[in-house]
Scaffold this motif. Structure first.
Motif, PDB file in Angstrom:
ATOM      1  N   PRO A   1     -16.176  80.112  69.459  1.00 26.40           N
ATOM      2  CA  PRO A   1     -15.016  80.984  69.528  1.00 26.40           C
ATOM      3  C   PRO A   1     -14.063  80.831  68.355  1.00 26.40           C
ATOM      4  CG  PRO A   1     -15.221  79.600  71.511  1.00 26.40           C
ATOM      5  CD  PRO A   1     -16.188  79.096  70.484  1.00 26.40           C
ATOM      6  N   ASN A  11      -1.313  87.360  87.467  1.00 26.14           N
ATOM      7  CA  ASN A  11      -1.896  86.028  87.468  1.00 26.14           C
ATOM      8  C   ASN A  11      -1.888  85.432  88.871  1.00 26.14           C
ATOM      9  OD1 ASN A  11      -3.141  83.926  86.229  1.00 26.14           O
ATOM     10  ND2 ASN A  11      -1.284  83.019  85.390  1.00 26.14           N
ATOM     11  N   MET A  67      -2.587  90.319  80.362  1.00 29.81           N
ATOM     12  CA  MET A  67      -2.907  89.054  79.708  1.00 29.81           C
ATOM     13  C   MET A  67      -2.269  89.009  78.320  1.00 29.81           C
ATOM     14  SD  MET A  67      -6.667  87.333  79.323  1.00 29.81           S
ATOM     15  CE  MET A  67      -6.879  85.676  78.667  1.00 29.81           C
ATOM     16  N   LEU A  84       1.350  88.325  78.830  1.00 26.35           N
ATOM     17  CA  LEU A  84       1.568  86.917  79.190  1.00 26.35           C
ATOM     18  C   LEU A  84       1.540  86.050  77.933  1.00 26.35           C
ATOM     19  CD1 LEU A  84       1.701  84.849  81.647  1.00 26.35           C
ATOM     20  CD2 LEU A  84      -0.750  84.591  81.327  1.00 26.35           C
ATOM     21  N   GLU A 131      -9.597  76.647  76.643  1.00 24.85           N
ATOM     22  CA  GLU A 131      -8.542  77.236  75.834  1.00 24.85           C
ATOM     23  C   GLU A 131      -9.129  78.216  74.816  1.00 24.85           C
ATOM     24  OE1 GLU A 131      -6.058  74.323  74.000  1.00 24.85           O
ATOM     25  OE2 GLU A 131      -4.731  75.828  73.121  1.00 24.85           O
ATOM     26  N   ASP A 132     -10.233  77.822  74.186  1.00 23.25           N
ATOM     27  CA  ASP A 132     -10.872  78.707  73.215  1.00 23.25           C
ATOM     28  C   ASP A 132     -11.432  79.952  73.899  1.00 23.25           C
ATOM     29  OD1 ASP A 132     -10.313  76.994  71.127  1.00 23.25           O
ATOM     30  OD2 ASP A 132     -12.203  75.904  71.323  1.00 23.25           O
ATOM     31  N   ALA A 141     -10.239  81.338  76.604  1.00 21.42           N
ATOM     32  CA  ALA A 141      -9.108  82.209  76.955  1.00 21.42           C
ATOM     33  C   ALA A 141      -8.665  83.019  75.739  1.00 21.42           C
ATOM     34  CB  ALA A 141      -7.958  81.376  77.490  1.00 21.42           C
ATOM     35  N   ARG A 142      -8.606  82.359  74.566  1.00 20.92           N
ATOM     36  CA  ARG A 142      -8.179  83.080  73.362  1.00 20.92           C
ATOM     37  C   ARG A 142      -9.202  84.133  72.948  1.00 20.92           C
ATOM     38  NH1 ARG A 142      -3.687  81.177  72.639  1.00 20.92           N
ATOM     39  NH2 ARG A 142      -3.247  79.040  73.236  1.00 20.92           N
ATOM     40  N   PHE A 170     -11.101  85.860  75.051  1.00 22.79           N
ATOM     41  CA  PHE A 170     -10.872  86.985  75.966  1.00 22.79           C
ATOM     42  C   PHE A 170      -9.700  87.826  75.492  1.00 22.79           C
ATOM     43  CE2 PHE A 170     -13.225  87.248  80.001  1.00 22.79           C
ATOM     44  CZ  PHE A 170     -14.099  86.195  79.848  1.00 22.79           C
ATOM     45  N   ASN A 171      -8.619  87.139  75.127  1.00 24.10           N
ATOM     46  CA  ASN A 171      -7.399  87.847  74.758  1.00 24.10           C
ATOM     47  C   ASN A 171      -7.591  88.618  73.458  1.00 24.10           C
ATOM     48  OD1 ASN A 171      -4.821  88.644  75.247  1.00 24.10           O
ATOM     49  ND2 ASN A 171      -3.862  86.789  74.464  1.00 24.10           N
ATOM     50  N   ALA A 182     -10.008  83.532  82.976  1.00 22.61           N
ATOM     51  CA  ALA A 182      -9.555  83.272  81.611  1.00 22.61           C
ATOM     52  C   ALA A 182      -8.032  83.335  81.546  1.00 22.61           C
ATOM     53  CB  ALA A 182     -10.168  84.294  80.644  1.00 22.61           C
ATOM     54  N   MET A 183      -7.441  84.277  82.307  1.00 24.75           N
ATOM     55  CA  MET A 183      -5.984  84.429  82.313  1.00 24.75           C
ATOM     56  C   MET A 183      -5.337  83.204  82.949  1.00 24.75           C
ATOM     57  SD  MET A 183      -3.831  87.730  83.613  1.00 24.75           S
ATOM     58  CE  MET A 183      -2.049  87.843  83.382  1.00 24.75           C
ATOM     59  N   ALA A 184      -5.916  82.704  84.013  1.00 25.13           N
ATOM     60  CA  ALA A 184      -5.382  81.505  84.671  1.00 25.13           C
ATOM     61  C   ALA A 184      -5.480  80.313  83.718  1.00 25.13           C
ATOM     62  CB  ALA A 184      -6.145  81.234  85.963  1.00 25.13           C
ATOM     63  N   LEU A 229      -5.477  80.459  80.432  1.00 29.17           N
ATOM     64  CA  LEU A 229      -4.481  80.675  79.378  1.00 29.17           C
ATOM     65  C   LEU A 229      -3.111  80.223  79.864  1.00 29.17           C
ATOM     66  CD1 LEU A 229      -3.951  82.085  76.544  1.00 29.17           C
ATOM     67  CD2 LEU A 229      -3.265  84.081  77.855  1.00 29.17           C
ATOM     68  N   ASP A 230      -2.779  80.586  81.093  1.00 31.42           N
ATOM     69  CA  ASP A 230      -1.486  80.235  81.669  1.00 31.42           C
ATOM     70  C   ASP A 230      -1.345  78.721  81.781  1.00 31.42           C
ATOM     71  OD1 ASP A 230       0.954  81.213  82.736  1.00 31.42           O
ATOM     72  OD2 ASP A 230       0.286  80.544  84.721  1.00 31.42           O
ATOM     73  N   THR A 235      -0.923  77.165  78.229  1.00 28.00           N
ATOM     74  CA  THR A 235       0.383  77.371  77.597  1.00 28.00           C
ATOM     75  C   THR A 235       1.446  76.577  78.338  1.00 28.00           C
ATOM     76  OG1 THR A 235       0.523  79.438  78.827  1.00 28.00           O
ATOM     77  CG2 THR A 235      -0.035  79.597  76.520  1.00 28.00           C
TER      78      THR A 235
END
Lengths: 285, 285
Positions: free
Chosen positions: A12, A238, A264, A267, B231-232, B234-235, B237-238, B263-265, B267-268, B271
């Motif tokens: 990634p 979320n 997302m 967020l 984390e990677d 999630a990024r 996906f975003n 993935a959103m969970a 990311l949350d 962060t």
């Protein structure tokens, strides 16, 4: 061979950065050689999000040359992926006809995101390129407060009346050539456009054709209002694992939908701001 | 009337907090009165995510009494919504038979999330409640590093061979009674379970029945590997607006999928950790 490539493309982060570096170098080399075709070829090979990253990494002079070389070959989606400062600069560089064409291809939420920070005159120029209906929709969205659900939502929604059957619904979608892509839920509405229920596509695909939408739809669902703040909307998604949230206007009618990818992104934007603030470099610090 | 209620229920934050406060008071009153039925009735009226919030807000003594009053009426999804410290406490309070039943109802990613921080003995007790196949799947997931894609992914995936037609695929889904809910894409695989393409459900619904999946599928798609960091993922996906990402094992075979809500969970969660670290209260501060 193919497997190795697939696995390589999966990394990634590292691969992304290496690819960007190579792409930036290829663009700069093409521009230095005055070879617009080569510059366009680099752009054509990149995902829109990566092309946006490359454009951001160029110097201002290189950026001007690259945008001119791309011309009508600039993918509209790449514009929507640019960060604010670069975005406004690039929009100003584009030929009005190219910009108008690009804007017509994007969903309403992307158009709003693209032009919301433009100066009045530039914004007017883009709006004039739209047909009357799209112009009305975008102007209305721009009338909602910044960072509100009204700005974040898209107007393109798949709706249906409760008395349609599953078969009718599927046939309707098959016959339709301008479905939003992608979408995740059908919103069942009454004649006054008030939402009655939601049907995830996976449920529609599992249902028998003669069933009515009313018999298949989920009647407990969460909605947001146009004036709700994006940050609250993101937290709602979320918390309740939402994928689509209908957005209601002041009278309770369906004005649009917010999908999870937009939530997302919101967020991510909000937490980035919070972090800048914590680090003491934000607007309000 | 109904419209007002709908609009009221929309307020993302204030109503939530007021509702939680009222629910906590109702639970405490029911427990004080020794009225287990009333306590269960409060739980039955709440979304699982809200029930989890209410459980978190009780004192330890109240929590013990409430979990006992709920017994088998504890919704499995509420367990998956609890924060780590409360979650382990509640799991230990549950009757093994109730816990076993709950775990059987959840998707594999939720089971992993539920039990990953349990002590070995408690974890073993839960695993023993599963049938051999589920136990194998969960044990394997627990073998991946913490915060990896292998932990985040779910094993429940809808796959199909490329030579199936759209009609066959839809008929298959209609006949199947254990589709993951929800899901957003069909993954087309070769006989060795290597992914060949992806079909968003909205595209499947727009395609004609005689077409083959091979003719409809998207062949350019992004995959992740079991060992990639959450984390990677999630990024990724975003950045690329992904909804589903196939997860490949070390040999390139499909091991599961990560969906955008997970993935959103992630990311949350990431962060939040970054913010705690910035604020100087994180683990690594």
């Amino acid at each position: 061979m193919r497997d190795d490539e697939t696995l390589e493309a999966d990394r990634p982060r590292d691969a992304d950065e290496a690819d960007h570096h190579a792409a930036v170098e290829a663009v700069v080399a093409a521009l230095d050689a005055g070879d617009a075709d080569a510059a366009r070829a680099v752009a054509a090979d990149l995902h829109e999000a990566d092309l946006a990253d490359v454009i951001e990494q160029l110097t201002r002079g290189q950026r001007v040359a690259f945008v001119r070389a791309l011309g009508p070959a600039m993918p509209p989606e790449a514009l929507a992926e640019l960060e604010e400062s670069t975005r406004d600069e690039v929009l100003r560089l584009l030929d009005p006809a190219v910009l108008a064409e690009a804007v017509r291809e994007l969903d309403s939420d992307d158009v709003v995101y693209l032009i919301e920070d433009l100066e009045d005159e530039d914004q007017k120029r883009v709006l004039e390129a739209l047909d009357a209906e799209d112009r009305f929709v975008i102007s209305q969205a721009l009338g909602y407060p910044e960072y509100s659900a009204g700005r974040l939502m898209q107007r393109e929604v798949v709706t249906a009346p409760p008395w349609w059957t599953v078969g009718q619904m599927i046939d309707f979608m098959r016959a339709s050539d301008d479905l939003p892509e992608p979408f995740y839920d059908v919103i069942v509405v009454d004649p006054a456009m008030k939402p009655l229920g939601m049907i995830p596509l996976s449920r529609l695909l599992g249902a028998r054709r003669p069933m009515t939408l009313e018999g298949v739809m989920e009647t407990e669902f969460r909605t947001v209002r146009v004036a709700d703040e994006q940050e609250d909307v993101a937290r709602l998604f979320n918390k309740y694992h939402l994928v689509t949230a209908p957005v209601l206007d002041e009278t309770g009618r369906l004005a649009g939908v917010i999908t999870i990818d937009d939530a997302m992104a919101a967020l991510d934007e909000e937490t980035e701001e919070d972090m800048l603030r914590l680090a003491g470099v934000g607007d309000e610090a």
